[in-house]
Scaffold this active site. Sequence first.
Site, PDB file in Angstrom:
ATOM      1  N   ASP A   1       6.270  66.949 -43.487  1.00 59.04           N
ATOM      2  CA  ASP A   1       8.101  66.962 -43.335  1.00 59.04           C
ATOM      3  C   ASP A   1       9.005  67.996 -43.932  1.00 59.04           C
ATOM      4  O   ASP A   1       9.794  67.719 -44.336  1.00 59.04           O
ATOM      5  CB  ASP A   1       8.737  65.371 -43.296  1.00 59.04           C
ATOM      6  CG  ASP A   1       9.328  65.285 -42.423  1.00 59.04           C
ATOM      7  OD1 ASP A   1       9.655  66.360 -40.927  1.00 59.04           O
ATOM      8  OD2 ASP A   1      10.412  64.273 -42.333  1.00 59.04           O
TER       9      ASP A   1
ATOM     10  N   HIS B   1       7.768  60.445 -34.110  1.00 54.69           N
ATOM     11  CA  HIS B   1       8.903  60.319 -35.148  1.00 54.69           C
ATOM     12  C   HIS B   1       9.218  58.658 -34.509  1.00 54.69           C
ATOM     13  O   HIS B   1       9.461  58.611 -34.091  1.00 54.69           O
ATOM     14  CB  HIS B   1       9.984  60.775 -34.821  1.00 54.69           C
ATOM     15  CG  HIS B   1      10.927  60.181 -36.371  1.00 54.69           C
ATOM     16  ND1 HIS B   1      11.797  60.977 -37.303  1.00 54.69           N
ATOM     17  CD2 HIS B   1      11.607  59.215 -36.513  1.00 54.69           C
ATOM     18  CE1 HIS B   1      12.195  60.428 -37.999  1.00 54.69           C
ATOM     19  NE2 HIS B   1      12.020  59.417 -37.561  1.00 54.69           N
TER      20      HIS B   1
ATOM     21  N   HIS C   1       2.655  68.736 -40.459  1.00 52.29           N
ATOM     22  CA  HIS C   1       4.034  68.605 -39.365  1.00 52.29           C
ATOM     23  C   HIS C   1       5.081  69.715 -40.718  1.00 52.29           C
ATOM     24  O   HIS C   1       6.159  69.527 -42.053  1.00 52.29           O
ATOM     25  CB  HIS C   1       4.800  66.751 -40.479  1.00 52.29           C
ATOM     26  CG  HIS C   1       5.770  66.964 -39.157  1.00 52.29           C
ATOM     27  ND1 HIS C   1       5.985  65.702 -38.898  1.00 52.29           N
ATOM     28  CD2 HIS C   1       7.050  67.147 -39.653  1.00 52.29           C
ATOM     29  CE1 HIS C   1       7.291  65.127 -39.555  1.00 52.29           C
ATOM     30  NE2 HIS C   1       8.074  66.684 -38.815  1.00 52.29           N
TER      31      HIS C   1
ATOM     32  N   HIS D   1       4.676  60.758 -40.147  1.00 49.97           N
ATOM     33  CA  HIS D   1       5.783  60.613 -41.432  1.00 49.97           C
ATOM     34  C   HIS D   1       5.693  58.940 -41.977  1.00 49.97           C
ATOM     35  O   HIS D   1       6.351  58.175 -42.056  1.00 49.97           O
ATOM     36  CB  HIS D   1       6.716  61.564 -42.059  1.00 49.97           C
ATOM     37  CG  HIS D   1       7.795  61.675 -40.722  1.00 49.97           C
ATOM     38  ND1 HIS D   1       7.679  60.284 -40.249  1.00 49.97           N
ATOM     39  CD2 HIS D   1       8.042  62.481 -40.280  1.00 49.97           C
ATOM     40  CE1 HIS D   1       8.784  60.560 -39.113  1.00 49.97           C
ATOM     41  NE2 HIS D   1       9.197  61.915 -39.189  1.00 49.97           N
TER      42      HIS D   1
ATOM     43  N   HIS E   1       8.960  71.529 -40.538  1.00 50.73           N
ATOM     44  CA  HIS E   1      10.093  72.349 -40.367  1.00 50.73           C
ATOM     45  C   HIS E   1      10.985  73.726 -41.243  1.00 50.73           C
ATOM     46  O   HIS E   1      10.711  73.962 -41.979  1.00 50.73           O
ATOM     47  CB  HIS E   1      11.376  71.756 -40.815  1.00 50.73           C
ATOM     48  CG  HIS E   1      11.388  70.134 -40.326  1.00 50.73           C
ATOM     49  ND1 HIS E   1      12.188  69.712 -38.723  1.00 50.73           N
ATOM     50  CD2 HIS E   1      10.915  69.199 -40.446  1.00 50.73           C
ATOM     51  CE1 HIS E   1      11.737  68.703 -38.524  1.00 50.73           C
ATOM     52  NE2 HIS E   1      10.690  68.240 -39.353  1.00 50.73           N
TER      53      HIS E   1
ATOM     54  N   LYS F   1       6.570  66.911 -29.166  1.00 52.66           N
ATOM     55  CA  LYS F   1       7.535  65.795 -30.275  1.00 52.66           C
ATOM     56  C   LYS F   1       8.360  64.415 -29.760  1.00 52.66           C
ATOM     57  O   LYS F   1       8.876  65.493 -29.108  1.00 52.66           O
ATOM     58  CB  LYS F   1       7.834  66.404 -31.038  1.00 52.66           C
ATOM     59  CG  LYS F   1       8.227  65.827 -32.914  1.00 52.66           C
ATOM     60  CD  LYS F   1       7.784  65.117 -33.635  1.00 52.66           C
ATOM     61  CE  LYS F   1       8.593  64.226 -34.516  1.00 52.66           C
ATOM     62  NZ  LYS F   1       9.146  64.982 -35.354  1.00 52.66           N
TER      63      LYS F   1
HETATM   64  O1  DOR Z   1      13.878  63.506 -43.098  1.00 51.03           O
HETATM   65  C1  DOR Z   1      14.251  64.224 -41.963  1.00 51.03           C
HETATM   66  N1  DOR Z   1      14.329  65.383 -41.599  1.00 51.03           N
HETATM   67  N2  DOR Z   1      13.503  63.382 -41.329  1.00 51.03           N
HETATM   68  C2  DOR Z   1      13.633  63.950 -39.838  1.00 51.03           C
HETATM   69  O2  DOR Z   1      12.750  63.308 -38.695  1.00 51.03           O
HETATM   70  C3  DOR Z   1      14.080  65.271 -39.157  1.00 51.03           C
HETATM   71  C4  DOR Z   1      13.837  65.826 -40.887  1.00 51.03           C
HETATM   72  C5  DOR Z   1      14.893  67.122 -40.458  1.00 51.03           C
HETATM   73  O3  DOR Z   1      14.913  68.153 -39.429  1.00 51.03           O
HETATM   74  O4  DOR Z   1      15.351  68.067 -41.237  1.00 51.03           O
HETATM   75 ZN    ZN Z   2       9.987  66.335 -39.407  1.00 49.25          ZN
END
Ligand code: DOR
Ligand code: ZN
Length: 352
Positions: free
Chosen positions: A251, A140, A17, A178, A19, A103
């Site tokens: 995450d 999520h 997971h 998460h 980003h 997702k």
């Molecule tokens: O804290 C988070 N940030 N939770 C998420 O689900 C998305 C993520 C983000 O993309 O910044």
């Molecule tokens: Zn995430």
Amino acid sequence: MDKLIDKLTIALPDDWHLHVRTGSILKTVIRHSARQFGRAIIMPNLKPPITSVEQALLYRNEILAALPADSAFQPLMTLYLTGNTSSEEIQKVAESEHVHAFKLYPAGATTNSDAGVGNIEAVYPLFAAMEKHGVPLLIHGEVTNAEYDIFDREKIFIDSQLSQITQQFPALRIVAEHLTTLEAVQFVEAANDNVGATITPQHLLYNRNAILAGGIRPHFYCLPILKREHHRQALLKAATSGNPKFFLGTDSAPHPTSLKENACGCAGCYSAHAALELYAEAFEQAGALDKLEGFASFHGADFYRLPRNTGTITLEKNSWSVPAQYEDTDNRITPLKAGEQLHWQLTAACNG
Ligand code: DOR
Ligand code: ZN
């Protein structure tokens, strides 16, 4: 026994997971993941979101182009599920070598989730198609209505949505992303083997006091939000249990420092700079460093039905200071444990 361990070599891990964003932030952050992971599941919540295989392949090329020249890191792409997703797109994902899952963001749950799903029951036919084609659904798991207390949103989602989804689609492979609560851990443990879950480093290392006690600390604000200490203990127990349903997913969610330290700060903790070191601290705290390899390197690959990595990484017990910022000409990102000491350090990584 763990007190004597000062060096640990484990199979090359993956991040299930992650980003990485796009453009200049991508260029700043991607090397952090590439230095310690073989692969990562890349989240599709860009602006606009990645909703087609075609877009995902372009995004994949952008990520590959941003990697250091000698890197063998593989981005595993995902699509953002919307009310407009077609069953043809699900079939395309099933046939794609590079796109691995959908997702589901409940609309309004978190960063860039406005295009997410408002009425989850309305997309049940899409879940049926994913179940039929063997395409995993990553969730999520938080309700979004403003009347729900932010600390209860995960539990209410499980009771009102997730339990129904798993009952109606028992063969659908689901990753509850998460996890943050004891109730979520219990739900995943009791579910069938098609239900797995990721756990982040921040939810293993911190409880909600980190955000609020002694001042508001925006760099600990993520969604789902950190919970009480007994929830952290339950997560630590699950992650270190050896149960293959639980696996590593950072995450890691980079935001510019200026948007975190803000009157309305963004949700997301940046942890890619030291992901394995952070997990090692948590596992050591639980006296379970021997369980790190399964959690970090085997369980996720097995769940996604991908081969386990053949490389290795080595962590050593060395103290080092996390920079206050990761900064380049375009970006300033404040990492988890900024300016603090970490006691494990990645000293070698080899991609098999
Ligand atoms: O804290 C988070 N940030 N939770 C998420 O689900 C998305 C993520 C983000 O993309 O910044
Ligand atoms: Zn995430």
